[in-house]
Design a protein around this motif. Sequence first.
Motif, PDB file in Angstrom:
ATOM      1  N   MET A   1       0.833  -1.181   0.000  1.00 37.20           N
ATOM      2  CA  MET A   1       0.000   0.000   0.000  1.00 37.20           C
ATOM      3  C   MET A   1       0.873   1.237   0.000  1.00 37.20           C
ATOM      4  SD  MET A   1      -2.784  -1.168   2.743  1.00 37.20           S
ATOM      5  CE  MET A   1      -2.055  -2.671   3.320  1.00 37.20           C
ATOM      6  N   LYS A   2       0.674   2.132  -0.891  1.00 38.60           N
ATOM      7  CA  LYS A   2       1.552   3.285  -0.970  1.00 38.60           C
ATOM      8  C   LYS A   2       0.737   4.556  -1.176  1.00 38.60           C
ATOM      9  CE  LYS A   2       2.469   1.618  -5.610  1.00 38.60           C
ATOM     10  NZ  LYS A   2       3.420   1.217  -6.591  1.00 38.60           N
TER      11      LYS A   2
ATOM     12  N   SER B   1       9.690  -5.689   6.350  1.00 40.59           N
ATOM     13  CA  SER B   1       9.370  -6.594   5.246  1.00 40.59           C
ATOM     14  C   SER B   1       9.465  -5.827   3.933  1.00 40.59           C
ATOM     15  CB  SER B   1       7.986  -7.214   5.441  1.00 40.59           C
ATOM     16  OG  SER B   1       6.990  -6.218   5.503  1.00 40.59           O
ATOM     17  N   HIS B   2       9.072  -4.560   3.979  1.00 41.42           N
ATOM     18  CA  HIS B   2       9.180  -3.689   2.810  1.00 41.42           C
ATOM     19  C   HIS B   2       8.846  -2.272   3.233  1.00 41.42           C
ATOM     20  CE1 HIS B   2       4.939  -4.617   3.104  1.00 41.42           C
ATOM     21  NE2 HIS B   2       4.654  -3.665   2.241  1.00 41.42           N
ATOM     22  N   SER B   3       9.015  -1.331   2.307  1.00 37.66           N
ATOM     23  CA  SER B   3       8.957   0.083   2.696  1.00 37.66           C
ATOM     24  C   SER B   3       7.654   0.748   2.265  1.00 37.66           C
ATOM     25  CB  SER B   3      10.163   0.805   2.093  1.00 37.66           C
ATOM     26  OG  SER B   3      11.346   0.099   2.371  1.00 37.66           O
TER      27      SER B   3
ATOM     28  N   PHE C   1       3.905   2.470   3.789  1.00 37.90           N
ATOM     29  CA  PHE C   1       3.641   3.290   4.972  1.00 37.90           C
ATOM     30  C   PHE C   1       3.100   2.492   6.154  1.00 37.90           C
ATOM     31  CE2 PHE C   1      -0.933   3.679   5.623  1.00 37.90           C
ATOM     32  CZ  PHE C   1      -1.441   3.121   4.448  1.00 37.90           C
ATOM     33  N   ASP C   2       2.477   1.340   5.891  1.00 35.36           N
ATOM     34  CA  ASP C   2       1.906   0.559   6.990  1.00 35.36           C
ATOM     35  C   ASP C   2       2.927  -0.395   7.605  1.00 35.36           C
ATOM     36  OD1 ASP C   2       1.670  -0.634   4.406  1.00 35.36           O
ATOM     37  OD2 ASP C   2       0.374  -2.183   5.227  1.00 35.36           O
ATOM     38  N   HIS C   3       4.201  -0.277   7.191  1.00 39.07           N
ATOM     39  CA  HIS C   3       5.284  -1.100   7.763  1.00 39.07           C
ATOM     40  C   HIS C   3       6.455  -0.250   8.246  1.00 39.07           C
ATOM     41  CE1 HIS C   3       3.491  -4.935   6.337  1.00 39.07           C
ATOM     42  NE2 HIS C   3       2.892  -4.083   5.522  1.00 39.07           N
ATOM     43  N   THR C   4       6.459   1.034   7.874  1.00 36.61           N
ATOM     44  CA  THR C   4       7.591   1.901   8.231  1.00 36.61           C
ATOM     45  C   THR C   4       7.259   2.870   9.361  1.00 36.61           C
ATOM     46  OG1 THR C   4       6.933   3.581   6.606  1.00 36.61           O
ATOM     47  CG2 THR C   4       8.456   1.886   5.843  1.00 36.61           C
TER      48      THR C   4
ATOM     49  N   GLY D   1       5.359 -11.018   5.779  1.00 36.49           N
ATOM     50  CA  GLY D   1       5.353  -9.665   5.232  1.00 36.49           C
ATOM     51  C   GLY D   1       4.080  -9.497   4.428  1.00 36.49           C
ATOM     52  N   ASP D   2       4.181  -8.848   3.254  1.00 39.63           N
ATOM     53  CA  ASP D   2       3.002  -8.685   2.391  1.00 39.63           C
ATOM     54  C   ASP D   2       3.099  -9.551   1.138  1.00 39.63           C
ATOM     55  OD1 ASP D   2       2.040  -6.942   4.242  1.00 39.63           O
ATOM     56  OD2 ASP D   2       1.847  -5.227   2.894  1.00 39.63           O
ATOM     57  N   LEU D   3       3.805 -10.694   1.269  1.00 38.46           N
ATOM     58  CA  LEU D   3       3.757 -11.662   0.166  1.00 38.46           C
ATOM     59  C   LEU D   3       2.306 -12.085  -0.048  1.00 38.46           C
ATOM     60  CD1 LEU D   3       5.323 -13.503  -1.837  1.00 38.46           C
ATOM     61  CD2 LEU D   3       5.375 -15.219  -0.018  1.00 38.46           C
ATOM     62  N   TYR D   4       1.605 -12.306   1.077  1.00 43.52           N
ATOM     63  CA  TYR D   4       0.154 -12.526   1.068  1.00 43.52           C
ATOM     64  C   TYR D   4      -0.461 -11.558   2.074  1.00 43.52           C
ATOM     65  CZ  TYR D   4       1.793 -17.161  -0.488  1.00 43.52           C
ATOM     66  OH  TYR D   4       2.428 -18.191  -1.125  1.00 43.52           O
ATOM     67  N   HIS D   5      -1.619 -10.972   1.708  1.00 49.64           N
ATOM     68  CA  HIS D   5      -2.332 -10.115   2.657  1.00 49.64           C
ATOM     69  C   HIS D   5      -3.476 -10.861   3.323  1.00 49.64           C
ATOM     70  CE1 HIS D   5      -0.270  -7.189   0.106  1.00 49.64           C
ATOM     71  NE2 HIS D   5      -0.415  -6.310   1.077  1.00 49.64           N
ATOM     72  N   ILE D   6      -4.057 -11.807   2.587  1.00 52.46           N
ATOM     73  CA  ILE D   6      -5.217 -12.553   3.093  1.00 52.46           C
ATOM     74  C   ILE D   6      -5.059 -14.031   2.743  1.00 52.46           C
ATOM     75  CG2 ILE D   6      -6.836 -10.606   3.068  1.00 52.46           C
ATOM     76  CD1 ILE D   6      -7.818 -11.441   0.364  1.00 52.46           C
TER      77      ILE D   6
ATOM     78  N   GLN E   1       0.794 -11.544   8.006  1.00 47.99           N
ATOM     79  CA  GLN E   1       0.902 -10.423   8.951  1.00 47.99           C
ATOM     80  C   GLN E   1      -0.333  -9.523   8.993  1.00 47.99           C
ATOM     81  OE1 GLN E   1       5.746 -10.083   8.525  1.00 47.99           O
ATOM     82  NE2 GLN E   1       4.609  -8.211   8.923  1.00 47.99           N
ATOM     83  N   HIS E   2      -1.013  -9.376   7.840  1.00 47.77           N
ATOM     84  CA  HIS E   2      -2.199  -8.514   7.827  1.00 47.77           C
ATOM     85  C   HIS E   2      -3.483  -9.262   8.193  1.00 47.77           C
ATOM     86  CE1 HIS E   2      -0.693  -4.630   6.701  1.00 47.77           C
ATOM     87  NE2 HIS E   2      -0.142  -5.052   5.572  1.00 47.77           N
ATOM     88  N   SER E   3      -3.388 -10.552   8.444  1.00 44.57           N
ATOM     89  CA  SER E   3      -4.578 -11.330   8.785  1.00 44.57           C
ATOM     90  C   SER E   3      -4.918 -11.138  10.264  1.00 44.57           C
ATOM     91  CB  SER E   3      -4.322 -12.815   8.496  1.00 44.57           C
ATOM     92  OG  SER E   3      -5.235 -13.610   9.219  1.00 44.57           O
TER      93      SER E   3
HETATM   94 ZN   LIG Z   1       1.133  -3.986   4.349  1.00 45.21          ZN
END
Ligand SMILES: [Zn+2]
Length: 290
Positions: free
Chosen positions: A1-2, A136-138, A140-143, A230-235, A275-277
């Motif tokens: 998400m950016k 996991s990546h850059s 906004f919801d991880h930084t 990380g966000d490899l999978y969100h759901i 992670q987002h589950s």
């Molecule tokens: Zn995320």
Amino acid sequence: MKKILYFFIGISIISCKDFKEGVKEVHTTADTENETIEITLHVLDGGTVQVNQLELFSEDTTYTGQARGFADAYYIIKHPKGNLMWDAGLPEKLVGLPQPFTSPDGAFTVSRKDSLINQLKAIDMTVDDFKYIALSHSHFDHTGHANMLKNATWLVQENEYDFFTNDSAKVQQPDIYNSISELSNVKKLNGDFDVFGDSTVVIKSMPGHTIGHQVLYIDMGLEKPILLTGDLYHIEENRTFKRAPIFNYDIPMTKRSMEVFEAFASEKNADVFIQHSVQDFDRLKELLKK
Ligand SMILES: [Zn+2]
């Protein structure tokens, strides 16, 4: 998400703590004898994301018209050789806002209940207690609170670092750049990285969601090792059906990472946590309480 987000600073609320200590026998190449160490994992609440347009999380129309609540966890791993923070939640400027914040395009509504300092205080830690931070990546919801760990070494894939800190990124995504710009101790990675050199905590390169996206493997001596996506999978459905968000940096690259991830998870008999589950966030908290 950016999405570019701007917020106001507010008050904080104390959150609860959840952690688990595991005992793990390890051996390093320098030693002939095994050594028993303790590793502790905390899972903490970095906010929530209400996804109002779930269709963004598939290449097709599967989720059109659906909405979903996402957890936004971050994690602390205590190891005898130092402490690691994995991911950094949503921006702290959300804390204390009278209402959740909705992005201008309406896609996401985000909130965060508590600040990093309060959350660390609840587990007798401070921002100076970290040797490493890895994201996991850059996005906004991880930084969110990353910049507060100024003394830690940032473990980041070299291409991810270059992508999010170059001159045009500073202009186009200032909210992200400003959340990582003060991490001046940087260790640039090119692939997997065994954080403490004993195979207990390993960053695995899984690019695609972003150019240098990564996941985290933690073997702390529990029944199964833990694998954070990380966000490899969100759901969960995206893991089952190998669907990728439409906004990923590279979707074919993501699909290849999914194959590598699943092979690794099977090889290690790992317990995978998305992670987002919300379900997996609660499941990990329960597992750590036992
Ligand atoms: Zn995320």
